[in-house]
Design an enzyme around this catalytic site. Sequence first.
Site, PDB file in Angstrom:
ATOM      1  CB  SER A  62      -0.910   0.033   1.223  1.00 47.20           C
ATOM      2  OG  SER A  62      -1.684  -1.133   1.308  1.00 47.20           O
TER       3      SER A  62
HETATM    4  N1  SAH Z   1      -0.910  -4.948   4.029  1.00 46.08           N
HETATM    5  C1  SAH Z   1      -0.160  -5.189   2.824  1.00 46.08           C
HETATM    6  C2  SAH Z   1      -0.938  -4.784   1.587  1.00 46.08           C
HETATM    7  C3  SAH Z   1      -1.428  -5.998   0.981  1.00 46.08           C
HETATM    8  S1  SAH Z   1      -2.367  -5.929  -0.492  1.00 46.08           S
HETATM    9  C4  SAH Z   1       1.194  -4.527   2.857  1.00 46.08           C
HETATM   10  O1  SAH Z   1       1.469  -3.749   3.788  1.00 46.08           O
HETATM   11  O2  SAH Z   1       2.005  -4.803   1.967  1.00 46.08           O
HETATM   12  C5  SAH Z   1      -3.672  -7.027  -0.015  1.00 46.08           C
HETATM   13  C6  SAH Z   1      -3.288  -8.436   0.330  1.00 46.08           C
HETATM   14  O3  SAH Z   1      -4.480  -9.108   0.721  1.00 46.08           O
HETATM   15  C7  SAH Z   1      -2.699  -9.242  -0.818  1.00 46.08           C
HETATM   16  O4  SAH Z   1      -1.463  -9.757  -0.426  1.00 46.08           O
HETATM   17  C8  SAH Z   1      -3.720 -10.362  -1.035  1.00 46.08           C
HETATM   18  O5  SAH Z   1      -3.130 -11.599  -1.421  1.00 46.08           O
HETATM   19  C9  SAH Z   1      -4.368 -10.454   0.335  1.00 46.08           C
HETATM   20  N2  SAH Z   1      -5.694 -11.078   0.363  1.00 46.08           N
HETATM   21  C10 SAH Z   1      -6.688 -10.988  -0.555  1.00 46.08           C
HETATM   22  N3  SAH Z   1      -7.759 -11.704  -0.169  1.00 46.08           N
HETATM   23  C11 SAH Z   1      -7.447 -12.255   1.031  1.00 46.08           C
HETATM   24  C12 SAH Z   1      -8.148 -13.110   1.941  1.00 46.08           C
HETATM   25  N4  SAH Z   1      -9.377 -13.544   1.686  1.00 46.08           N
HETATM   26  N5  SAH Z   1      -7.518 -13.476   3.078  1.00 46.08           N
HETATM   27  C13 SAH Z   1      -6.257 -13.058   3.357  1.00 46.08           C
HETATM   28  N6  SAH Z   1      -5.545 -12.253   2.529  1.00 46.08           N
HETATM   29  C14 SAH Z   1      -6.130 -11.849   1.389  1.00 46.08           C
END
Ligand code: SAH
Length: 208
Positions: A62
């Site tokens: 993000s």
């Molecule tokens: N917090 C992260 C941003 C991640 S982007 C950071 O600081 O880098 C969102 C993430 O959510 C992705 O890695 C994606 O694989 C995950 N995601 C999507 N659906 C999900 C689910 N149902 N359960 C857990 N993770 C999920």
Amino acid sequence: MDDFELQRRRLVGHLVSVGCIKTKSVKEAFLNVPRHLFVPEGLMQHSYDDNALPIGRGQTISQPYTVAMMTELLEPEPRDKVLEVGAGSGYQAAIVSKLVKRVFSVEIDGELASYAMANLKKVSAENVEVVHGDGVKGYEKAAPYDKIIVTCACEEVPKALFRQLKIGSLLVAPVGGPWVQELMLYRKSKSGVTGEGHGSYAFVPLRH
Ligand code: SAH
């Protein structure tokens, strides 16, 4: 001071000046977590731009502005046990880990779960546990939580997450359509859940 540290200070100065970082503890957390250790090597030189960056598997780390907004909305306290849905790079979890007692971060993609674990190890974030699993179900094993943060876009907040949140506690999540969501802050009380919007954002979608 190395180049990255200089750039990090500049970025934090920017986030403070636009009113996004509001508290001293959040500012310290941003100064103390090297974001360049959470991005792929080829993109390191962009680590301290205020942008989201690709981390592989079609996902992103993000934007720092967004991480700061969500962290401030969460009102982290030193005694908190926090659940994150969407570990991704592990950066958001690392920031929150500096401000609370314990973080559980659920990631649905196995490769990214390993990536997040490796990155968190680099910064010795020992109070974070990355769990490979479906965050739609929350993480029952460590529930209930003082705070919950969802870092992927959901049409509505999965019911299990509200169930696993303590009464009197906060949940932050981007809620809405696939292209744009409202960053929502929910408070759970004895009588139910109330929510307020905090602006429009674009997150990668929650996967089912
Ligand atoms: N917090 C992260 C941003 C991640 S982007 C950071 O600081 O880098 C969102 C993430 O959510 C992705 O890695 C994606 O694989 C995950 N995601 C999507 N659906 C999900 C689910 N149902 N359960 C857990 N993770 C999920």
